[in-house]
Write an enzyme that holds these catalytic residues in place. Structure first.
Site: not given
Length: 696
Positions: A376-377, A379-383, A398, A494
């Site tokens: 789905l996305g 990011g900086g810390f995980g998928t 996540k 954030d």
């Protein structure tokens, strides 16, 4: 026959047990009825697991459900048929007796070969309360009258017609809306189709009347509620039976372990219950007598042994010497987060901070082994992956990138904050894996409509334009969530449009609390190495390493500018002075060039209401983006300001746009923005108290 007392009791116990077993009906020893066993098992249809009554199909026999509820399981989703039309099953809620379906011939397509009405008139099914009609008109001549933009719009496709014909869809009943002249004009169209959609989907279509959104609305389907003898089925289940259907009598049937029954299994259990009660009473009496006898005999032996020990002293041996206690750590464990002693503990409903702890295997299955197609996305810390749990819940999982100490800290931080706080605009956490799992995984509610960033300048831009009322509503709901966090001593740290999710009704869910901080009441700031996303980080936080709630206010100011402009927070393709959106906004607003900042699609120049509101929001964003934190408003003040703007309480009564008079001397400009930050910046945190002479 001479028997000792204990032998006599044992013999009596065997004889009585044999008589009791003979008295119990033979049916207890027989195998369960085949139809009962077949209907006890749920089945999987396409991507839907654990489907039961009243549905049948695939491996489930037809006597386990009503004829109307046959499912075709060949494709990628179950298909059900009503009145010779096929419908794609989108969701089944068996506890609520509801399902959501969409026409297969209209799936991803508003121009089928043979368009027809959506009409379901089946005895055991009715439309959900929110289902509305959506009228589609095909092959219409050009209409020479103005059309209300909120009620109707046109779309392109050709069905047995020439290029001069046009197609329209209408989101309301034109006759009831007093538009009978338009209604009669549509009567000249070649084909009229009545489709069914939910009320919220129809309202969404009225606000965003594009062909792509029409496809999305039809694909979202509509709800049905069924009554397949639900009351009888409840009685059947409560008495240990399985609900089914008698194909001979065309009536409901309750399948019991020893055969079918018209309604429930209570009558068939009466004889068994009497036999078990009698046998149980007899056996209970015998066991009580045996226990008393054994107790008396043990007591006599102890007394005899004690008397003997007084007469003959027992010498000490090495076995009689008391040994030191074994290490306590071997018999006791101090639980960490959360503590598991065996694999089976995962199945015992373990929780952490009140949320469920999932096994890694369960989430691996839910995401189809973390299938890249389910992403789905990123990011900086995980998928984040789309997943479906065994209980049918659709979730977002996540998967953190690295299982090191820092990731564990962020993982536990997010779990603690999301379980401590509950707000309508904060994403809900369903659970997580153990900290000691092979990977760190968080399980959230699934928000289906992407992020605000997706809709402003990402992959969902083409799916529909965000109108000004929707953007303002997103700003208000996000501000409400952040103000709630600040009132509860939490700094998000954030805030960005990628962390603001929206559902199908465009309601906000703020997410991603991995960097968030609990903020004690008795401190003015927390000293910590800057973390966050480039373009959103508070410049004073970067320069002074002091995190406050005003750091979130700055980030939210960037979000407000994004909502106004539809531009990214950082874009290296822009002029070097405008790469940072905050810098660009400050310069435009100071130079009275708000019109150059606002997204042209919002009609800033022609719509005076949008102009007044957008200018007021720009002024509020300008205050949030001040270099010095003391010059920024609090989130509560920002929220009050946005609500006043929504109510058009702008202090201007002449209907003209508010003119900003902001000079360079009034604010701290953002001329020297620091370089982009790494989200993984490390540092040691310390708390600075309000007393100037005491630092911890």
């Amino acid at each position: 026959m001479n028997l000792y007392p204990l032998q006599k009791i044992s013999f009596l116990l065997v004889i009585t047990s044999t008589i009791c077993l003979l008295y119990i009906p033979r049916s207890l020893g027989e195998e369960d009825d085949e139809q009962y066993l077949k209907c006890s098992a749920s089945f999987q249809c396409a991507n839907f697991p654990n489907i039961g009554y009243p549905f049948w199909g695939s491996s489930r026999p037809n006597y386990c459900g009503y004829p109307e509820f046959k499912l075709n399981c060949i494709g990628d989703a179950p298909v059900i048929s009503f009145q010779d039309k096929d419908y794609r099953v989108l969701d089944i809620n068996q506890s609520a007796s509801t399902l959501r379906i969409a026409r297969t011939d209209y799936w991803n397509n508003v121009c089928p070969v043979s368009p027809g009405n959506t009409t379901i008139e089946v005895n055991r099914v009715e439309y959900a309360s929110d289902v509305q009609e959506l009228l589609l008109f095909y092959d219409c001549p050009p209409l020479n009258i103005p059309l209300p933009i909120q009620l109707t719009s046109q779309f392109n496709c050709s069905i047995n017609s020439t290029a001069n014909y046009i197609n329209y869809f209408v989101t309301q009943n034109l006759t009831n809306s007093g538009l009978t002249n338009i209604s009669s004009t549509f009567g000249t169209c070649h084909t009229t189709v009545t489709a069914r959609v939910s009320q919220s989907a129809r309202e969404n279509l009225a606000m965003n009347s594009t062909k792509d959104n029409l496809v999305a609305v039809l694909d979202s389907g509509f709800g049905l509620k069924w009554d397949a003898s639900n009351n009888l089925c409840k009685q059947c289940n409560e008495t240990g039976g399985q609900c089914g259907y008698n194909t001979s009598t065309a009536e409901f049937t309750c399948y019991c372990k020893d055969g079918p029954n018209p309604s429930n299994c209570a009558g068939k259990k009466k004889t068994i219950a009497i036999g078990l009660a009698v046998a149980g009473a007899i056996l209970f009496g015998i066991f009580i007598g045996f226990y008393i006898y054994s107790f008396i005999q043990k007591k006599k032996k102890k007394l005899a042994a004690l008397a003997k020990s007084k007469e003959i002293p027992t010498p000490l041996t090495s076995k009689s010497v008391a040994t030191p206690s074994t290490n306590l750590s071997q018999s006791q464990s101090i639980p960490s987060y959360p503590s598991f002693t065996s694999k089976s503990d995962y199945d015992k409903g373990s929780t952490y901070f009140g949320v469920q702890v999932f096994s890694y295997t369960e989430l691996e299955e839910a995401t189809e082994n973390f299938n890249p197609a389910k992403e789905l996305g990123d990011g900086g810390f995980g998928t984040v992956y789309y997943g479906k749990l065994q209980d049918g819940r659709v979730v977002a999982v996540k998967r953190l990138y690295e299982n090191n100490f820092k990731r564990v800290e962020q993982f536990m931080n997010e779990v603690e904050i999301l379980t401590r706080l509950e707000h309508r605009n904060l994403v809900k956490l369903y659970g997580c894996t153990s900290r000691h799992s092979r990977e760190l995984l968080l399980v959230y509610e699934y928000i289906p409509n992407g992020t605000v960033a997706d809709h402003l300048h990402g992959k969902r831009v083409e799916s529909g334009f965000l109108s000004w009322p929707v953007r303002l509503s997103i700003a208000i709901e996000t501000a409400d969530a952040l103000a709630f966090l600040h009132r509860n001593d939490v700094i998000h740290r954030d805030v960005k449009t990628n962390n603001i999710l929206i559902d199908n009704d465009f309601c906000v869910k703020v997410a991603d609390f991995g960097l968030s901080r609990l903020f004690p009441n008795d401190v003015t700031h927390v000293s910590t190495a800057p973390q966050g996303t480039p373009g959103y980080v508070d410049p004073e936080y970067y320069q002074c390493y002091q995190l406050t709630d005003k750091s979130d206010v700055y980030s939210f100011g960037v979000v407000l500018i994004e909502l106004i402009s539809s531009l990214q927070a950082v874009d290296t393709n822009r002029h070097r002075h405008d790469i940072n959106l905050a810098n660009m906004a400050i310069n435009k607003i100071q130079n009275h060039l708000v019109n150059e900042l606002v997204d042209p699609l919002l009609e800033f120049e022609t719509n005076h209401v949008v102009r007044r509101m957008a200018t007021a929001v720009a002024e509020l964003a300008f205050r949030c983006l001040q270099q010095e934190r003391d010059m920024r408003p609090t989130m509560d003040e920002v929220l009050d300001g946005l609500r006043a703007i929504q109510n058009e309480d702008l202090g201007s009564e002449d209907g003209q746009a508010v003119v900003l008079d902001i000079g360079a001397d009034d604010v701290g400009l953002l001329r020297n923005m620091p370089p982009p930050l790494s989200p993984d910046s490390a540092g040691t945190d310390k708390l600075v108290y309000k007393r100037w002479d005491k630092t911890i």
